[in-house]
Design a protein around this motif. Structure first.
Motif, short mmCIF file in Angstrom:
data_model
loop_
_atom_site.label_atom_id
_atom_site.label_comp_id
_atom_site.label_asym_id
_atom_site.label_seq_id
_atom_site.Cartn_x
_atom_site.Cartn_y
_atom_site.Cartn_z
N PHE A 263 0.82 -1.21 0.00
CA PHE A 263 0.00 0.00 0.00
C PHE A 263 0.86 1.27 0.00
O PHE A 263 0.37 2.37 -0.20
CB PHE A 263 -0.91 -0.01 1.24
N GLY A 264 2.18 1.07 0.21
CA GLY A 264 3.09 2.21 0.23
C GLY A 264 3.50 2.68 1.60
O GLY A 264 4.08 3.77 1.73
N LEU A 265 3.23 1.87 2.63
CA LEU A 265 3.54 2.28 4.00
C LEU A 265 4.68 1.45 4.58
O LEU A 265 4.74 0.24 4.38
CB LEU A 265 2.29 2.11 4.89
N ASP A 266 5.57 2.12 5.29
CA ASP A 266 6.67 1.44 5.97
C ASP A 266 6.26 1.09 7.40
O ASP A 266 5.35 1.68 7.97
CB ASP A 266 7.91 2.33 6.02
N PHE A 267 6.98 0.14 7.98
CA PHE A 267 6.77 -0.21 9.39
C PHE A 267 7.08 1.02 10.24
O PHE A 267 8.08 1.70 10.01
CB PHE A 267 7.70 -1.36 9.78
N PRO A 268 6.22 1.37 11.21
CA PRO A 268 6.48 2.56 12.04
C PRO A 268 7.81 2.46 12.77
O PRO A 268 8.22 1.39 13.19
CB PRO A 268 5.29 2.59 13.01
N ARG A 269 8.48 3.61 12.94
CA ARG A 269 9.83 3.62 13.47
C ARG A 269 9.87 3.81 14.98
O ARG A 269 10.73 3.25 15.66
CB ARG A 269 10.65 4.74 12.80
N GLY A 270 8.96 4.62 15.53
CA GLY A 270 8.98 4.80 16.97
C GLY A 270 8.38 6.13 17.40
O GLY A 270 7.96 6.94 16.57
N MET A 271 8.36 6.34 18.70
CA MET A 271 7.83 7.59 19.24
C MET A 271 8.62 7.99 20.47
O MET A 271 9.15 7.14 21.20
CB MET A 271 6.34 7.45 19.58
N LEU A 272 8.70 9.30 20.68
CA LEU A 272 9.39 9.87 21.84
C LEU A 272 8.33 10.48 22.76
O LEU A 272 7.54 11.31 22.31
CB LEU A 272 10.39 10.93 21.39
N LEU A 273 8.30 10.04 24.01
CA LEU A 273 7.33 10.52 24.98
C LEU A 273 8.04 11.43 25.99
O LEU A 273 8.90 10.97 26.74
CB LEU A 273 6.66 9.36 25.71
N ILE A 274 7.69 12.69 25.97
CA ILE A 274 8.28 13.65 26.88
C ILE A 274 7.18 14.14 27.81
O ILE A 274 6.06 14.42 27.37
CB ILE A 274 8.90 14.83 26.11
N GLY A 275 7.48 14.24 29.11
CA GLY A 275 6.43 14.71 30.00
C GLY A 275 6.81 14.70 31.45
O GLY A 275 7.95 14.40 31.83
N VAL A 276 5.82 15.01 32.26
CA VAL A 276 6.00 15.10 33.70
C VAL A 276 6.22 13.69 34.26
O VAL A 276 5.52 12.74 33.87
CB VAL A 276 4.75 15.74 34.34
N PRO A 277 7.18 13.52 35.16
CA PRO A 277 7.41 12.19 35.74
C PRO A 277 6.16 11.63 36.42
O PRO A 277 5.41 12.37 37.06
CB PRO A 277 8.51 12.45 36.79
N GLY A 278 5.95 10.33 36.24
CA GLY A 278 4.82 9.67 36.90
C GLY A 278 3.50 9.76 36.18
O GLY A 278 2.46 9.37 36.72
N CYS A 279 3.52 10.24 34.93
CA CYS A 279 2.26 10.43 34.20
C CYS A 279 1.96 9.32 33.21
O CYS A 279 1.08 9.46 32.36
CB CYS A 279 2.25 11.78 33.49
N GLY A 280 2.69 8.21 33.26
CA GLY A 280 2.31 7.05 32.45
C GLY A 280 3.11 6.82 31.20
O GLY A 280 2.70 6.01 30.36
N LYS A 281 4.27 7.46 31.06
CA LYS A 281 5.06 7.27 29.84
C LYS A 281 5.56 5.83 29.74
O LYS A 281 5.46 5.19 28.69
CB LYS A 281 6.24 8.25 29.82
N SER A 282 6.10 5.30 30.83
CA SER A 282 6.60 3.92 30.82
C SER A 282 5.46 2.92 30.64
O SER A 282 5.60 1.91 29.94
CB SER A 282 7.35 3.62 32.12
N LEU A 283 4.32 3.21 31.25
CA LEU A 283 3.15 2.35 31.09
C LEU A 283 2.73 2.28 29.63
O LEU A 283 2.37 1.21 29.12
CB LEU A 283 2.00 2.87 31.95
#
Length: 496
Positions: A263-283
């Protein structure tokens, strides 16, 4: 099972009169297979060396006398003056042996005037400065789908002589198995496939679990990545509607990358989560793996760094190779700024070199590794990470809003065998304004301790009392939290 690309690359190097070729691989048998084909194509004899037998011509049981030591074997190569291919597997310890270095320099110059080459194989072979200009390096590509299909047929045919073997793989099931086998060496794939067929005489979709277990063992052996059990799903994450929608749109790509590619789409590469500690980034990192049904690897940045020169870089390359071997997978890097802090040269430039290697890998990797990285302090994050192309998107994870705080409280009360509907969650949400998800959880845990000490069931009063006694990070570090929000306003996509 011939890797035609690798054969062509190897032939080009030999015909270009590169006397020494280093192949970074543990697949010695696969390299020998390539060398046999190359020797036939170039009508050159092939000699194999081992520390037990010494140097012998391929197919000949008799070895050259007293060539078990590398220096002696190289001396024979130099004196023989025969156009030939020579394979020296697991040839470590070069850098610390001046005699071997000098012998290799002599042989390289000699083979540079005629057909033939010495092929050295090994992983992270350290080359001394005197040899680097004389050595051509190449990577052995991962086994292709054609090679893996041929391997399955070969194993089934071989085992079929001794027992009944039924290969029940068609269409999507075959594609899933081949995808799961990606990253394993042919030897590793042969072992896991043989075991699966021997156990019940059948190879089908159910045997994909055997491949996953083999990859878990591979990760454990390397020691620089941790294989995380996936237990959470998106139902365990409150709020974050924007992030959830972004992930949902990519779910079908992950589950059927072949159709996505057409279809012309590549496998997604990733995401960067920046934010306040304890708000669920690791989750979020853990839930992505659960939703997409992919193994989750966590990089232990503490185990990467080593006091010995060059070892940190080697550890990092091993980590990346392991992630690619387990692909498709999720690679989770928590608190990215601590592993690759911007500025500073107190470590002799190690962090800078590792950062450069990592950025190159992020940009150029071919395997299906989705990187989820988190950061709390954006001021310490190298700006290169924020450039488009490293990650598909940068999300800002803010403190939960009122509805999200209610849902967080509901989730954590339910996990601790309480009945959420018996509490006024809206009142609790108001009392925890400015709390992170982790702080709400801790307030509930503290309230349970108080109730247990009182010998009474958990009440609304226990919850409100603990909430009132908590000083959240948004209060104790108000300036930093506000600065992070101001930065993210125009530079990141809201996750909430």
């Amino acid at each position: 099972m011939l890797a035609t690309e690798a054969l062509a690359d190897l032939e080009l190097l030999v015909r270009s009169r590169h006397g020494i070729i280093l192949i970074d691989t543990v697949e010695d048998e696969r390299v020998q297979f390539l060398l046999r084909h190359l020797a036939d194509r170039m009508t050159l004899p092939l000699f194999l060396w081992s520390r037990i037998r010494g140097l012998s011509r391929d197919g000949n049981a008799n070895a050259v006398y007293e060539t078990q030591e590398p220096a002696q074997a190289l001396a024979h190569v130099a004196s023989a003056q025969v156009p030939a291919l020579y394979h020296f597997p697991a040839f470590d310890g070069i850098a610390g042996n001046d005699v071997i270095v000098q012998r290799l320099r002599e042989v390289a110059r000699d083979l540079g005037t005629r057909n033939g080459a010495i092929v050295i194989t090994g992983v992270d072979v350290e080359l001394p400065a005197a040899l680097r200009p004389l050595v051509a390096t190449m990577q052995l590509p991962a086994p292709s789908e054609a090679e893996l299909r041929s391997l399955i047929s070969h194993i089934a045919r071989d085992l079929g002589r001794r027992q009944q073997v039924d290969v029940r793989l068609e269409g999507a099931d075959e594609a899933r198995l081949l995808q799961a086998l990606r990253g394993l060496t042919l030897l590793e794939a042969e072992k896991v496939l043989t075991r699966a067929m021997v156990e019940d005489g059948v190879l089908d979709a159910g045997d994909i679990a055997h491949v996953v277990e083999a990859k878990k063992r591979l990760v454990a052996q390397e020691g620089v990545l941790e294989y995380y059990p996936v237990e959470e799903t998106m139902a365990d994450v409150a709020g974050m509607a924007g992030l959830k929608d972004w992930l949902r749109k990519r779910t079908n790509i992950v589950r059927d990358p072949v159709a996505a590619g057409e279809f012309g789409l590549d496998f997604p590469r990733g995401m960067l989560l920046i934010g306040v500690p304890g708000c669920g980034k690791s989750l979020c990192a853990r839930t992505v793996a659960g939703e997409w049904g992919l193994p989750l690897l966590r990089m232990d940045t503490g185990s990467l760094y080593n006091k010995y020169v060059g070892q940190t870089e080697n550890n990092f390359r091993r980590a990346m190779r392991t992630a690619e071997a387990v692909a498709p997978c999720i690679l989770f890097i928590d608190e990215l700024e601590k592993a690759f802090a911007a500025g500073g040269s107190e470590d002799g430039g190690v962090s800078t070199r590792v950062l450069g290697t990592f950025l190159t890998w992020l940009q150029e990797r071919k395997e299906h590794v989705f990187v989820v990285a988190t950061a709390n302090d954006v001021s310490k994050l190298p700006p290169e990470f924020l450039r488009k192309g490293r990650f598909d998107e940068t999300f800002f994870v803010d403190l939960p809003d009122a509805e999200s705080r209610m849902e967080i409280a509901r989730i954590h009360l339910g996990r601790r065998r309480q009945q959420p509907d018996t509490f006024d969650l809206r009142l609790l949400s108001t009392a925890t304004r400015g709390f992170s998800g982790a702080e709400i959880e801790q307030a509930i845990v503290s309230a349970l301790y108080s109730a247990f000490a009182d010998g009474t069931p958990l009440t609304q009063e226990h919850l409100l009392r603990e909430a009132a006694a908590t000083r959240p990070l948004s209060v104790t570090m108000a300036e930093k939290v506000q600065a992070l929000r101001d930065w993210a306003r125009t530079r990141a996509v809201p996750a909430n």
